[in-house]
Write an enzyme that holds these catalytic residues in place. Structure first.
Site, PDB file in Angstrom:
ATOM      1  N   GLU A   5      48.839 -24.552   5.583  1.00 19.73           N
ATOM      2  CA  GLU A   5      47.463 -24.072   5.793  1.00 19.73           C
ATOM      3  C   GLU A   5      47.488 -23.125   6.985  1.00 19.73           C
ATOM      4  O   GLU A   5      47.754 -23.544   8.108  1.00 19.73           O
ATOM      5  CB  GLU A   5      46.552 -25.280   6.062  1.00 19.73           C
ATOM      6  CG  GLU A   5      45.123 -24.894   6.409  1.00 19.73           C
ATOM      7  CD  GLU A   5      44.295 -26.101   6.873  1.00 19.73           C
ATOM      8  OE1 GLU A   5      44.580 -27.247   6.463  1.00 19.73           O
ATOM      9  OE2 GLU A   5      43.371 -25.886   7.673  1.00 19.73           O
ATOM     10  N   ARG A  30      41.981 -18.370  12.427  1.00 18.57           N
ATOM     11  CA  ARG A  30      41.535 -18.402  13.819  1.00 18.57           C
ATOM     12  C   ARG A  30      42.004 -17.180  14.578  1.00 18.57           C
ATOM     13  O   ARG A  30      41.604 -16.985  15.719  1.00 18.57           O
ATOM     14  CB  ARG A  30      42.109 -19.628  14.516  1.00 18.57           C
ATOM     15  CG  ARG A  30      41.502 -20.914  14.019  1.00 18.57           C
ATOM     16  CD  ARG A  30      42.053 -22.069  14.825  1.00 18.57           C
ATOM     17  NE  ARG A  30      41.485 -23.311  14.380  1.00 18.57           N
ATOM     18  CZ  ARG A  30      41.203 -24.313  15.186  1.00 18.57           C
ATOM     19  NH1 ARG A  30      41.435 -24.211  16.468  1.00 18.57           N
ATOM     20  NH2 ARG A  30      40.693 -25.411  14.699  1.00 18.57           N
ATOM     21  N   LYS A  80      38.389 -33.153   3.308  1.00 19.88           N
ATOM     22  CA  LYS A  80      39.075 -33.276   4.583  1.00 19.88           C
ATOM     23  C   LYS A  80      38.207 -34.181   5.453  1.00 19.88           C
ATOM     24  O   LYS A  80      36.996 -33.960   5.532  1.00 19.88           O
ATOM     25  CB  LYS A  80      39.191 -31.878   5.179  1.00 19.88           C
ATOM     26  CG  LYS A  80      39.562 -31.793   6.628  1.00 19.88           C
ATOM     27  CD  LYS A  80      39.886 -30.351   6.965  1.00 19.88           C
ATOM     28  CE  LYS A  80      39.892 -30.118   8.455  1.00 19.88           C
ATOM     29  NZ  LYS A  80      40.556 -28.856   8.800  1.00 19.88           N
TER      30      LYS A  80
HETATM   31  O1  LIG Z   1      40.743 -25.227  12.037  1.00 22.69           O
HETATM   32  C1  LIG Z   1      40.173 -26.026  11.327  1.00 22.69           C
HETATM   33  O2  LIG Z   1      39.623 -25.744  10.267  1.00 22.69           O
HETATM   34  C2  LIG Z   1      40.124 -27.413  11.691  1.00 22.69           C
HETATM   35  O3  LIG Z   1      39.554 -28.168  10.997  1.00 22.69           O
HETATM   36  C3  LIG Z   1      40.775 -27.859  12.880  1.00 22.69           C
HETATM   37  C4  LIG Z   1      42.197 -28.282  12.581  1.00 22.69           C
HETATM   38  O4  LIG Z   1      42.255 -29.040  11.445  1.00 22.69           O
HETATM   39  C5  LIG Z   1      42.646 -29.040  13.727  1.00 22.69           C
HETATM   40  O5  LIG Z   1      42.650 -28.188  14.841  1.00 22.69           O
HETATM   41  C6  LIG Z   1      44.013 -29.608  13.583  1.00 22.69           C
HETATM   42  O6  LIG Z   1      43.977 -30.639  14.460  1.00 22.69           O
HETATM   43  P1  LIG Z   1      45.150 -31.118  15.393  1.00 22.69           P
HETATM   44  O7  LIG Z   1      46.259 -31.568  14.497  1.00 22.69           O
HETATM   45  O8  LIG Z   1      44.492 -32.220  16.139  1.00 22.69           O
HETATM   46  O9  LIG Z   1      45.538 -29.966  16.266  1.00 22.69           O
END
Ligand SMILES: O=C(O)C(=O)C[C@H](O)[C@H](O)COP(=O)(O)O
Length: 205
Positions: free
Chosen positions: A39, A43, A127
């Protein structure tokens, strides 16, 4: 989202890319480590280009777009060659746009009502975001209880240590996490490290 996509790997790597070349290297490393899905989050400015590059250079990995928050991004991700869309939450407009791309869609939810609303629209793979801050395994168990036909990909705060607790739940298809592709490994193009992390993640279930 078809449940089969969630069954490809026990972990959905959530990747923030600053460089499309690094995305291709990371995709190859993940695949070499046994992870068949990636994925790429929208960003950063290069994310769409990275999706396009990975889709053409690494055809054996299933590449999706993450952090899709607007209808326009859903269309752009589809045009770039994404095979699925992941969103942190969902709105009517986003649901419509995602549906109109025809791509599998994994919307984020963190409450029973959000999950029920999407189920009414035929979306049965969700999700669970943000998983740990929302209440973790115990909370997911509680919200999934009355909704046994739904399947979840918990994401947000997942680590190799807490992943097994989620993966043990019958309603969890896979977990999502950024730990497979640390930002410093990506910027140093340390793909061997990513492959090692992927191999460990692939063995989680
Ligand atoms: O960007 C998105 O659409 C999100 O939903 C956030 C990501 O899923 C998280 O940033 C991953 O989380 P971590 O593994 O805690 O770093």
């Amino acid at each position: 989202m078809k449940h089969e996509l969630l069954d490809l790997s026990p972990v959905m790597p959530v990747v923030v890319v600053d460089d499309a070349d690094a995305a291709v290297g990371a995709a190859r490393a993940l695949l070499a480590g046994g992870i068949k899905v990636i994925e790429l989050t929208l960003r950063t400015d290069v994310a769409l280009a990275a999706i396009e590059r990975v889709a053409s250079a690494v055809p054996d990995i299933v590449v999706g777009a993450g952090t899709v928050t607007t209808a326009g991004q859903a269309r752009q991700a589809a045009d770039a060659g994404a095979s699925f869309l992941v969103t942190p939450g969902c709105t009517e407009r986003l649901l419509e746009a995602a549906s109109s791309t025809g791509l599998p869609f994994l919307p984020g939810v963190s409450t029973v009502s959000e999950a029920m609303r999407l189920a009414e629209h035929g979306v049965s793979a969700l999700k669970f975001f943000p998983a740990e801050p929302s209440g973790g395994v115990a909370y997911l168990k509680a919200i999934a209880g009355p909704l046994p036909s739904l399947r979840f990909c918990p994401t947000g705060g997942i680590t190799p240590d807490n992943a097994p607790g989620y993966l043990a739940l019958p309603t969890v298809a896979c977990v999502g996490g950024s730990w497979l592709t640390p930002r410093d490994a990506l910027s140093a193009k340390d793909f061997a490290r990513i492959e090692t992390l992927a191999r460990k993640a692939a063995a989680l279930r």
